[in-house]
Design a protein around this motif. Structure first.
Motif, PDB file in Angstrom:
ATOM      1  N   PRO A   1       0.825  -1.212   0.000  1.00  0.00           N
ATOM      2  CA  PRO A   1       0.000   0.000   0.000  1.00  0.00           C
ATOM      3  C   PRO A   1       0.856   1.257   0.000  1.00  0.00           C
ATOM      4  O   PRO A   1       2.036   1.225   0.310  1.00  0.00           O
ATOM      5  N   GLY A   2       0.241   2.363  -0.391  1.00  0.00           N
ATOM      6  CA  GLY A   2       0.953   3.626  -0.381  1.00  0.00           C
ATOM      7  C   GLY A   2       1.191   4.178  -1.758  1.00  0.00           C
ATOM      8  O   GLY A   2       0.784   3.613  -2.776  1.00  0.00           O
ATOM      9  N   ARG A   3       1.896   5.312  -1.804  1.00  0.00           N
ATOM     10  CA  ARG A   3       2.130   6.012  -3.068  1.00  0.00           C
ATOM     11  C   ARG A   3       3.136   5.280  -3.930  1.00  0.00           C
ATOM     12  O   ARG A   3       3.021   5.250  -5.145  1.00  0.00           O
ATOM     13  N   LEU A   4       4.188   4.692  -3.325  1.00  0.00           N
ATOM     14  CA  LEU A   4       5.264   4.030  -4.070  1.00  0.00           C
ATOM     15  C   LEU A   4       5.139   2.529  -3.947  1.00  0.00           C
ATOM     16  O   LEU A   4       4.707   2.000  -2.919  1.00  0.00           O
ATOM     17  N   ASN A   5       5.547   1.806  -5.014  1.00  0.00           N
ATOM     18  CA  ASN A   5       5.681   0.358  -4.922  1.00  0.00           C
ATOM     19  C   ASN A   5       7.152   0.002  -4.812  1.00  0.00           C
ATOM     20  O   ASN A   5       8.040   0.885  -4.783  1.00  0.00           O
ATOM     21  N   GLY A   6       7.432  -1.311  -4.787  1.00  0.00           N
ATOM     22  CA  GLY A   6       8.819  -1.736  -4.598  1.00  0.00           C
ATOM     23  C   GLY A   6       9.740  -1.321  -5.716  1.00  0.00           C
ATOM     24  O   GLY A   6      10.908  -0.992  -5.482  1.00  0.00           O
ATOM     25  N   VAL A   7       9.259  -1.350  -6.971  1.00  0.00           N
ATOM     26  CA  VAL A   7      10.096  -0.941  -8.106  1.00  0.00           C
ATOM     27  C   VAL A   7      10.415   0.541  -8.017  1.00  0.00           C
ATOM     28  O   VAL A   7      11.560   0.969  -8.270  1.00  0.00           O
ATOM     29  N   ASP A   8       9.390   1.357  -7.656  1.00  0.00           N
ATOM     30  CA  ASP A   8       9.632   2.795  -7.483  1.00  0.00           C
ATOM     31  C   ASP A   8      10.690   3.027  -6.406  1.00  0.00           C
ATOM     32  O   ASP A   8      11.590   3.885  -6.543  1.00  0.00           O
ATOM     33  N   LEU A   9      10.596   2.262  -5.301  1.00  0.00           N
ATOM     34  CA  LEU A   9      11.560   2.406  -4.201  1.00  0.00           C
ATOM     35  C   LEU A   9      12.968   2.034  -4.659  1.00  0.00           C
ATOM     36  O   LEU A   9      13.949   2.710  -4.321  1.00  0.00           O
ATOM     37  N   ALA A  10      13.082   0.957  -5.464  1.00  0.00           N
ATOM     38  CA  ALA A  10      14.394   0.539  -5.960  1.00  0.00           C
ATOM     39  C   ALA A  10      15.018   1.621  -6.831  1.00  0.00           C
ATOM     40  O   ALA A  10      16.245   1.875  -6.752  1.00  0.00           O
ATOM     41  N   ARG A  11      14.233   2.265  -7.675  1.00  0.00           N
ATOM     42  CA  ARG A  11      14.770   3.344  -8.522  1.00  0.00           C
ATOM     43  C   ARG A  11      15.298   4.505  -7.668  1.00  0.00           C
ATOM     44  O   ARG A  11      16.368   5.060  -7.935  1.00  0.00           O
ATOM     45  N   GLU A  12      14.493   4.893  -6.662  1.00  0.00           N
ATOM     46  CA  GLU A  12      14.935   5.982  -5.791  1.00  0.00           C
ATOM     47  C   GLU A  12      16.190   5.583  -5.017  1.00  0.00           C
ATOM     48  O   GLU A  12      17.101   6.400  -4.800  1.00  0.00           O
ATOM     49  N   ALA A  13      16.256   4.305  -4.590  1.00  0.00           N
ATOM     50  CA  ALA A  13      17.434   3.833  -3.854  1.00  0.00           C
ATOM     51  C   ALA A  13      18.683   3.893  -4.728  1.00  0.00           C
ATOM     52  O   ALA A  13      19.773   4.272  -4.275  1.00  0.00           O
TER      53      ALA A  13
END
Length: 813
Positions: free
Chosen positions: A750-762
């Protein structure tokens, strides 16, 4: 008032005479006069006896009305006037007998009873003497009858019915009027000349139309029509009058001044001068009848010109018709009502391949498809009744044995039928293809919707399996010597079976949940031929047929093999008594208008058996998830659904060709691969003896059970764990300088970001940070390029090995 006079007794001879003289006399003799106001005949006054004797002896209609009650007595001729009222009218009140004309008779009767005779030469009365109302006419005289005191005691009437004479006069008048009207309105002209001066006595409208509206009646012809002098008409009239012989003129020109002051106008007339004779045979005048034949003389030439024009046009139209007959691409033929062909155009040979000489004399029914015969026979019967056929469809046999769809329009004409047929075979094929494509689209949409649903179920189920697997692992680690290991192994086997079932659901759901890579169909199938043969029985023969130069496709290898195994098992079950299974692959290029709706380069893979085949209702549902015809426990119903899902994920489609009792073919279209490697980095297998690592792991997992078991396992192996539930919670930690040695995150949360979005930001914030993503199902996997993916449910030892490998690569870097 004086007293009633003495009544002399009625002589017996008189009574006898009444009985035998006439029919009405007999009626008077037999009538019950005792109950009548007149009383018995023996008491009648002399005046009444005298009138009755006079009336009965006359052949003219007569009647007597007697006494205050106005009782009616009449003779035979008057009985005929009474019609149906006779004989009941005898002895009845006069005005009651003639109730329908009572209002007409009352004034006459009252005047007569007042002592004044009434004479009428014609009276019109509407009588009901024959059962219906009719107009009648009479001439009569009503004479009052006085007693000895001079008082009126009755009336005597002598009458004549003049109805027929009145009607005859009317007819004569009407006929005269009709003749005069016909004379006036006759299309030809008529006029009458009297005497040797040919004085106009009468003329009709047509003659006035010819000569102009001038005053001619009562004038000699030479005075009335001075311009005619010298044109021969008066000479011919004089000759006819003098000789008594008729004179006939045909198409004679006449120059007439039809308007005052206007120039002479030439007309052409055909006429006859017919002498009129008196009773002594002397000629007294001329009756002239004729016609103005000028809308004929003037058109004669025009008609000749028109005929020539028509002949030319007919010739041109005949040539056009023949040209159309020869050049038309539509079939044109003529047949009798018994279906015998009498003429065909060249298109018959072009469309159907039959030469003209082979069709003439042949019955059209010999060419009709058996399934269409009844329809054609119905149309033939309608044509025999004179009815036109509009757009009737039937199949005609080509000379090569195939059939063509023809749309017919046919018009009966006498004993023949003229028919035009258009070849609509291509249209019918396109229509059938469109219907097939629409059905495939509906099937695809239905399966796509179910696939999306199953994808969501797969995600949640994988999380449950992951939690269960993690718990089993942790129990095994913390209670190694309690005798629970067999139960833990059984539980883990159940988890693995559940994971396999979910894997099939994931394969059906979306292509992004798989790991496609370029694959050589021939090599892959050959490499698993042994596995396929083991999946079949010894009584089933496996044949492989690969076209040369097969293109590579891009699919998940495991799912591809699973699809072949599923189709082989289904084929095996459909051949309980043995048979043949053939796997064939070839390249194919689909055009933009292909019925499948696809376009481009594909590998066509078909798996065909010689089994029992599928009924239509089974074939329609065969790709549906969880639909199966097998017994409970013998199949999940996901086999063919997985096959369909695989083709959709590979950019293609699948369909079934099957006839009950004649085997089944499953056809897969798999799009040609354009890449040389997978777009998602595979999880590299760890070395046989991986070095145990340590460090701080940022665990991003929204499922609390999964998070707790994974965190516990990581801590027991030496890792520090920082856990957050969502990517939105993890991102602030990555932005800060807090120590993070490895990022391990779920993809769907849940939330605004998913795991792929988080990986890109990381990667943007910490480029050297190792990243591993886990998923039970996600459409975002394809976007995680170059990132390790771990599929749920995973074993804890697999996770530890993968994290150790990722940490080791960071140290090497």
């Amino acid at each position: 008032m004086s007293s009633e006079p003495a009544v002399e007794p009625l002589p017996t001879s008189f009574l006898a005479g009444l009985a035998g003289s006439t029919a009405t006399g007999a009626m008077i003799q037999a009538h019950d006069w005792a109950s009548s106001p007149l009383g018995p005949p023996e008491t009648w006054p002399i005046q009444l006896r005298t009138l009755v004797s006079l009336m009965l002896g006359s052949q003219q209609p007569m009647f007597v009305v007697w006494g205050p009650a106005q009782i009616l007595l009449y003779n035979d001729p008057y009985g005929e006037i009474l019609g149906r009222k006779h004989p009941g009218a005898m002895g009845q009140p006069f005005l009651d007998v003639w109730s329908e004309i009572r209002d007409d008779l009352i004034p006459i009767v009252e005047q007569t009873y007042a002592g004044k005779p009434v004479q009428m030469d014609d009276i019109t009365l509407i009588m009901h003497r024959k059962g219906y109302a009719e107009e009648t006419h009479f001439a009569f005289s009503y004479t009052p009858v006085h007693d000895e005191d001079g008082m009126v005691c009755g009336l005597f009437c002598s009458c004549i019915e003049t109805t027929q004479e009145v009607f005859a006069k009317r007819r004569l008048v009407a006929e005269g009027e009709r003749l005069r009207e016909l004379f006036r309105q006759a299309p030809g002209f008529f006029y009458v000349w009297r005497g040797p001066e040919h004085v106009f006595e009468m003329a009709n409208d047509a003659y006035y139309q010819l000569i102009g509206r001038r005053d001619i009646i009562g004038k000699p012809a030479r005075e009335a029509l001075p311009e005619i002098e010298g044109q021969g008409f008066f000479d011919w009239a004089d000759q006819a009058y003098a000789s008594g012989k008729p004179h006939v003129g045909t198409g004679v020109p006449a120059r007439i001044q039809r308007e005052p002051g206007a120039p002479l106008e030439e007309r052409f007339v055909t006429f006859v001068f017919q002498p009129i004779r008196d009773a002594a045979g002397q000629v007294t005048g001329l009756f002239v009848q004729g016609n103005d034949v000028t809308e004929e003389k003037r058109t004669e030439q025009a008609l000749r010109e028109l005929n020539a024009t028509l002949e030319r046009r007919v010739a041109e139209r005949t040539a056009d018709r023949d040209r159309m007959w020869r050049l038309s691409t539509d079939i044109m033929l003529v047949h009798r009502h018994d279906a015998t062909i009498t003429a065909v155009n060249p298109a018959c040979s072009t469309v159907l391949g039959w030469p003209e000489q082979e069709l003439l004399g042949k019955s059209i029914l010999d060419l009709i498809h058996p399934d269409d015969l009844e329809t054609v026979r119905t149309e033939l019967r309608r044509q025999a009744e004179g009815k036109t056929t509009q757009h009737s469809m039937s199949r005609l046999r080509h000379k090569d044995g195939s059939y063509r769809w023809i749309s017919w329009t046919a018009v009966p004409d006498g004993g023949l039928v003229h028919a035009v047929g258009r070849d609509v075979t291509a249209e019918k094929e396109r229509e059938a293809a469109l219907q097939k494509a629409e059905e495939q689209l509906r099937q695809a949409q239905k399966l796509e919707a179910v696939g999306q649903l199953t994808g969501g179920v797969a995600h949640d189920f994988n999380n449950l399996l992951q939690a269960l697997s993690g718990c089993l692992t942790m129990i095994g680690l913390r209670a190694p010597d309690t005798g629970l290991q067999p139960l833990l192994d059984a539980g883990q086997q159940a988890v693995d079976r559940g994971a396999k079932l979910v894997q099939q659901l994931m394969a059906f759901a979306r292509r992004e949940s798989l790991r496609p890579e370029p694959l050589d169909v021939r090599d892959r199938v050959l490499s698993m031929s042994g596995l396929l043969e083991r999946a079949l029985r010894a009584d089933i023969h496996l044949a492989l047929d690969f076209a040369p130069g097969l293109w590579r496709i891009e699919v998940d290898p495991t799912q591809f093999e699973l699809a072949l195994i599923n189709m082989a098992v289904n084929a095996r079950d459909a051949m309980p008594e043995g048979g043949h299974l053939r796997i064939r692959a070839e390249n194919t290029v689909l055009k933009p208008d292909d019925p499948t709706g696809l376009e481009g380069e594909f590998v066509r893979l078909s798996v065909s058996d010689t089994g029992t085949g599928m009924p239509a209702e089974v074939k329609a549902k065969a790709f549906d998830p969880f639909f199966t015809t097998k017994e409970v426990g013998k199949g999940s119903g996901l086999g063919l659904a997985q096959v369909y899902g695989l083709t959709q994920q590979a950019g293609g489609t699948a369909w079934i060709e099957s006839t009950e009792g004649q085997g089944t073919s499953i056809i897969m279209l798999l799009r040609r691969s354009r890449s040389a490697a997978s777009c998602v980095e595979e999880a590299l297998p760890p070395p046989a003896e991986a070095t145990r690592r340590s460090g701080r792991v940022l665990l991003v997992e929204d499922d609390p059970i999964v998070a707790s078991t994974v965190a516990a396992a990581l801590r027991e192996t030496g890792y520090e764990v920082a856990h957050v539930a969502t990517a939105d919670d993890a991102l602030p930690l990555l932005i800060t300088e807090v120590r993070i040695d490895l990022l391990f995150s779920d993809i769907v949360m849940p939330g605004r970001l998913n795991g792929v979005d988080l990986a890109r930001e990381a990667r943007r914030l910490r480029p050297e940070l190792p990243i591993v993503l886990a998923t039970g199902y996600s459409e975002k996997v394809a976007q995680a390029e170059g990132i390790r993916i771990l599929s749920k449910p995973y074993r804890i030892d697999e996770l530890i090995q993968l994290l150790d490998a990722a940490s080791g690569e960071k140290e090497k870097g």
